[in-house]
Design a protein around this motif. Structure first.
Motif, PDB file in Angstrom:
ATOM      1  N   VAL A 209      33.714  23.619  54.740  1.00 40.11           N
ATOM      2  CA  VAL A 209      33.559  23.255  53.339  1.00 40.11           C
ATOM      3  C   VAL A 209      32.073  23.148  53.019  1.00 40.11           C
ATOM      4  O   VAL A 209      31.355  22.349  53.624  1.00 40.11           O
ATOM      5  N   LEU A 210      31.616  23.968  52.115  1.00 33.25           N
ATOM      6  CA  LEU A 210      30.251  23.893  51.590  1.00 33.25           C
ATOM      7  C   LEU A 210      30.364  23.879  50.070  1.00 33.25           C
ATOM      8  O   LEU A 210      30.707  24.899  49.462  1.00 33.25           O
ATOM      9  N   ARG A 211      30.124  22.743  49.462  1.00 31.24           N
ATOM     10  CA  ARG A 211      30.259  22.634  48.017  1.00 31.24           C
ATOM     11  C   ARG A 211      28.888  22.405  47.390  1.00 31.24           C
ATOM     12  O   ARG A 211      28.098  21.586  47.865  1.00 31.24           O
ATOM     13  N   LYS A 212      28.648  23.118  46.298  1.00 31.10           N
ATOM     14  CA  LYS A 212      27.362  23.025  45.615  1.00 31.10           C
ATOM     15  C   LYS A 212      27.067  21.594  45.181  1.00 31.10           C
ATOM     16  O   LYS A 212      25.925  21.134  45.235  1.00 31.10           O
ATOM     17  N   ARG A 213      28.119  20.871  44.791  1.00 32.82           N
ATOM     18  CA  ARG A 213      27.885  19.527  44.274  1.00 32.82           C
ATOM     19  C   ARG A 213      27.505  18.524  45.364  1.00 32.82           C
ATOM     20  O   ARG A 213      27.073  17.415  45.064  1.00 32.82           O
ATOM     21  N   TYR A 214      27.631  18.911  46.633  1.00 31.38           N
ATOM     22  CA  TYR A 214      27.205  18.046  47.734  1.00 31.38           C
ATOM     23  C   TYR A 214      25.764  18.332  48.179  1.00 31.38           C
ATOM     24  O   TYR A 214      25.328  17.850  49.227  1.00 31.38           O
ATOM     25  N   VAL A 344      30.193  19.806  59.003  1.00 30.84           N
ATOM     26  CA  VAL A 344      29.099  20.573  58.395  1.00 30.84           C
ATOM     27  C   VAL A 344      27.830  19.723  58.330  1.00 30.84           C
ATOM     28  O   VAL A 344      26.722  20.197  58.627  1.00 30.84           O
ATOM     29  N   ALA A 345      28.001  18.439  57.938  1.00 30.71           N
ATOM     30  CA  ALA A 345      26.837  17.558  57.818  1.00 30.71           C
ATOM     31  C   ALA A 345      26.162  17.335  59.168  1.00 30.71           C
ATOM     32  O   ALA A 345      24.925  17.295  59.249  1.00 30.71           O
ATOM     33  N   PHE A 346      26.948  17.198  60.240  1.00 28.66           N
ATOM     34  CA  PHE A 346      26.354  17.034  61.568  1.00 28.66           C
ATOM     35  C   PHE A 346      25.568  18.277  61.961  1.00 28.66           C
ATOM     36  O   PHE A 346      24.492  18.189  62.564  1.00 28.66           O
ATOM     37  N   THR A 347      26.102  19.447  61.620  1.00 29.91           N
ATOM     38  CA  THR A 347      25.379  20.679  61.925  1.00 29.91           C
ATOM     39  C   THR A 347      24.075  20.742  61.139  1.00 29.91           C
ATOM     40  O   THR A 347      23.011  21.056  61.685  1.00 29.91           O
ATOM     41  N   ILE A 348      24.134  20.431  59.836  1.00 31.72           N
ATOM     42  CA  ILE A 348      22.924  20.431  59.012  1.00 31.72           C
ATOM     43  C   ILE A 348      21.925  19.411  59.544  1.00 31.72           C
ATOM     44  O   ILE A 348      20.716  19.672  59.616  1.00 31.72           O
ATOM     45  N   ASN A 349      22.427  18.234  59.939  1.00 36.36           N
ATOM     46  CA  ASN A 349      21.578  17.181  60.476  1.00 36.36           C
ATOM     47  C   ASN A 349      20.823  17.639  61.715  1.00 36.36           C
ATOM     48  O   ASN A 349      19.731  17.152  62.010  1.00 36.36           O
ATOM     49  N   HIS A 350      21.413  18.601  62.443  1.00 40.19           N
ATOM     50  CA  HIS A 350      20.828  19.011  63.718  1.00 40.19           C
ATOM     51  C   HIS A 350      20.134  20.371  63.672  1.00 40.19           C
ATOM     52  O   HIS A 350      19.716  20.872  64.716  1.00 40.19           O
ATOM     53  N   ILE A 351      20.016  20.972  62.484  1.00 41.03           N
ATOM     54  CA  ILE A 351      19.292  22.239  62.393  1.00 41.03           C
ATOM     55  C   ILE A 351      17.866  22.062  62.902  1.00 41.03           C
ATOM     56  O   ILE A 351      17.382  22.795  63.770  1.00 41.03           O
ATOM     57  N   ALA A 352      17.172  21.061  62.347  1.00 39.63           N
ATOM     58  CA  ALA A 352      15.794  20.810  62.777  1.00 39.63           C
ATOM     59  C   ALA A 352      15.741  20.310  64.207  1.00 39.63           C
ATOM     60  O   ALA A 352      14.763  20.544  64.926  1.00 39.63           O
ATOM     61  N   ALA A 353      16.812  19.622  64.639  1.00 34.84           N
ATOM     62  CA  ALA A 353      16.813  19.033  65.979  1.00 34.84           C
ATOM     63  C   ALA A 353      16.786  20.086  67.073  1.00 34.84           C
ATOM     64  O   ALA A 353      16.366  19.809  68.198  1.00 34.84           O
ATOM     65  N   VAL A 354      17.233  21.299  66.761  1.00 33.86           N
ATOM     66  CA  VAL A 354      17.271  22.340  67.776  1.00 33.86           C
ATOM     67  C   VAL A 354      15.875  22.847  68.116  1.00 33.86           C
ATOM     68  O   VAL A 354      15.576  23.154  69.266  1.00 33.86           O
ATOM     69  N   PHE A 355      15.001  22.911  67.109  1.00 31.89           N
ATOM     70  CA  PHE A 355      13.676  23.470  67.390  1.00 31.89           C
ATOM     71  C   PHE A 355      12.538  22.448  67.333  1.00 31.89           C
ATOM     72  O   PHE A 355      11.500  22.646  67.959  1.00 31.89           O
ATOM     73  N   LEU A 356      12.728  21.341  66.604  1.00 31.77           N
ATOM     74  CA  LEU A 356      11.631  20.395  66.453  1.00 31.77           C
ATOM     75  C   LEU A 356      11.175  19.751  67.760  1.00 31.77           C
ATOM     76  O   LEU A 356       9.968  19.669  68.018  1.00 31.77           O
ATOM     77  N   PRO A 357      12.087  19.250  68.620  1.00 31.81           N
ATOM     78  CA  PRO A 357      11.601  18.572  69.828  1.00 31.81           C
ATOM     79  C   PRO A 357      10.714  19.441  70.708  1.00 31.81           C
ATOM     80  O   PRO A 357       9.668  18.985  71.196  1.00 31.81           O
ATOM     81  N   VAL A 358      11.113  20.695  70.916  1.00 31.38           N
ATOM     82  CA  VAL A 358      10.307  21.537  71.800  1.00 31.38           C
ATOM     83  C   VAL A 358       8.978  21.901  71.145  1.00 31.38           C
ATOM     84  O   VAL A 358       7.928  21.914  71.805  1.00 31.38           O
ATOM     85  N   LEU A 359       8.985  22.180  69.817  1.00 31.38           N
ATOM     86  CA  LEU A 359       7.731  22.504  69.136  1.00 31.38           C
ATOM     87  C   LEU A 359       6.814  21.282  69.058  1.00 31.38           C
ATOM     88  O   LEU A 359       5.602  21.382  69.317  1.00 31.38           O
ATOM     89  N   LEU A 360       7.403  20.136  68.729  1.00 30.29           N
ATOM     90  CA  LEU A 360       6.587  18.927  68.661  1.00 30.29           C
ATOM     91  C   LEU A 360       6.166  18.453  70.047  1.00 30.29           C
ATOM     92  O   LEU A 360       5.145  17.782  70.191  1.00 30.29           O
ATOM     93  N   GLY A 361       6.945  18.824  71.075  1.00 31.81           N
ATOM     94  CA  GLY A 361       6.521  18.532  72.441  1.00 31.81           C
ATOM     95  C   GLY A 361       5.228  19.253  72.782  1.00 31.81           C
ATOM     96  O   GLY A 361       4.345  18.709  73.451  1.00 31.81           O
ATOM     97  N   LEU A 362       5.096  20.490  72.299  1.00 33.89           N
ATOM     98  CA  LEU A 362       3.852  21.238  72.506  1.00 33.89           C
ATOM     99  C   LEU A 362       2.714  20.631  71.689  1.00 33.89           C
ATOM    100  O   LEU A 362       1.579  20.518  72.167  1.00 33.89           O
ATOM    101  N   LEU A 363       3.024  20.225  70.424  1.00 35.58           N
ATOM    102  CA  LEU A 363       2.006  19.578  69.596  1.00 35.58           C
ATOM    103  C   LEU A 363       1.570  18.254  70.225  1.00 35.58           C
ATOM    104  O   LEU A 363       0.403  17.875  70.168  1.00 35.58           O
TER     105      LEU A 363
END
Length: 410
Positions: A209-214, A344-363
């Protein structure tokens, strides 16, 4: 044969077998496995597996991949009831946690972390869905606060036992991981057989479920996931790397967090119920902006360990206000959307989580303060989004940009 009991008929059951009681049992159970892992993992990977900042970032990227895959529960609940999936996920979390110390290599730790995280994230997805389906809207904020307090109480017990017994009994990582993991799995298995299957009044859609109003809810979830990574991954790592915290010291800090949160969580629920989601979330994001800037100040100005510890506790308290995001969605959602949208919300919540830790680990290897400055910016973006929430959100009036539904004629 499994007994199916409608929520409306559950009041006839003994109190300990009712839906809200099961929610509390699960709230008590999950922290045993997860927070034993969380309390020890930073010291374990530094002292035993010899991780550096980049390895630690990679670990937490792998840990968050199952969160990104949470949308997969939509396919699973076609065949498996949500309650069963929640408890089976707890079993997986417990078993994977139990074996964490068996392969102290980068590959071994990443492998077991993936499966323990799969159990954790699938449980959290289903748990959130069950909470919003089983709790009435008028009682949800306060009950969610009490559920947070229950989880905090269990975590306190876990941390106290680790602090008191780590040196006294010469505990090892392997012993603690196995005791905590198998306890979690055992309680979850008991719940599978001790409780009937509860039937919510509104059947859940078995499709994405992906609704525009959400859209505002999705945006807030995305920013929450990005911001949370910096706290989860780097705040504790800072205490170990910069200030040399040992296992009992970092666990003592976690313990202080939990004692404070156990007292504050019910109050936070009341605060959301009284002042509304917009004010509660705005307060959280202003506070987090200041906290993350102060974290950066530890590196910019050389502030000491006491301030770092105080900031860590404040940080944790503010994150408790995230329950307002749950109740905001409960108020605007179609009843049948709760389970698929939780995924869906858990997936959206974790989009950044997939790449941020490793990139910020380098930073982090170059400039730890820049990591916290970036987090402050994220909190400010979240603040701007939270101000779009209406005082009384409802279907058709999800943001201040959408007109409220007209009242029916008398």
């Amino acid at each position: 044969m499994t007994r199916i009991v409608p929520i409306a008929a559950a009041e006839s059951l003994p109190f300990w077998r009712r839906p809200v009681s099961l929610l509390f049992v699960m709230a008590f159970t999950m922290p045993i496995g997860f927070y034993a892992w969380y309390a020890l993992i930073t010291n374990f990977v530094v002292e035993v597996a010899h991780f550096d900042g980049a390895d630690n970032g990679l670990l937490h990227t792998v840990r968050e991949i199952p969160g990104f895959l949470a949308i997969g529960v939509i396919a699973i609940i076609i065949f498996v009831r949500e309650q069963v999936l929640a408890l089976a996920s707890l079993v997986l979390l417990g078993v994977a946690t139990a074996f964490t110390a068996w392969i102290p290599t980068l590959g071994g730790i990443l492998f077991l972390t993936f499966f323990s995280s799969l159990g954790f994230h699938y449980f959290e997805t289903m748990n959130q869905s069950l909470q919003l389906q089983w709790l009435p809207k008028e009682k949800a904020p306060q009950t969610l606060g009490w559920l947070m307090s229950a989880g905090a109480a269990t975590t306190i017990v876990v941390f106290v036992l680790i602090v008191m017994m780590w040196d006294t009994l010469n505990l090892t990582y392997d012993i603690v991981f196995m005791v905590a993991g198998f306890t979690t799995a055992g309680i979850a298995l008991f719940c599978m057989f001790a409780y009937p299957q509860f039937e919510a009044p509104h059947p859940q859609l078995k499709q994405m479920v992906l609704r525009k109003r959400y859209w505002l809810y999705y945006a807030l979830q995305f920013m929450s996931g990005a911001r949370r990574q910096i706290f989860m991954v780097f705040a504790g790592f800072m205490m170990v790397e910069k200030f040399g915290f040992q296992v009992h010291e970092i666990t003592s800090l976690y313990l202080i967090n939990l004692v404070v949160n156990m007292g504050f969580a019910p109050f936070l629920g009341k605060l959301v119920a009284r002042f509304g989601e917009r004010r509660a979330l705005a307060f959280e994001y202003v506070g987090l902006t200041l906290v993350f800037l102060a974290y950066g100040g530890i590196y910019w100005f050389g502030w000491g360990v006491m301030l770092a510890a105080i900031l860590y506790v404040i940080d944790h308290i503010l994150f408790g206000l995230a329950l307002a995001l749950k109740t905001y969605f409960q108020k605007i959602a179609d009843p049948g959307d709760i389970a698929p949208t939780a995924a869906v919300a858990f997936t959206i919540n974790h989009i950044a989580a997939v790449f941020l830790p490793v990139l910020l680990g380098l930073l982090w290897l170059v400039s730890p303060s820049s990591v916290f400055a970036l987090a402050a910016g994220m909190a400010m973006v979240s603040l701007g989004l939270s101000l779009l929430i209406p005082r009384h959100p409802e279907p058709g009036h999800e943001t201040i940009l959408s007109a409220p539904m007209p009242a029916p004629a008398e």
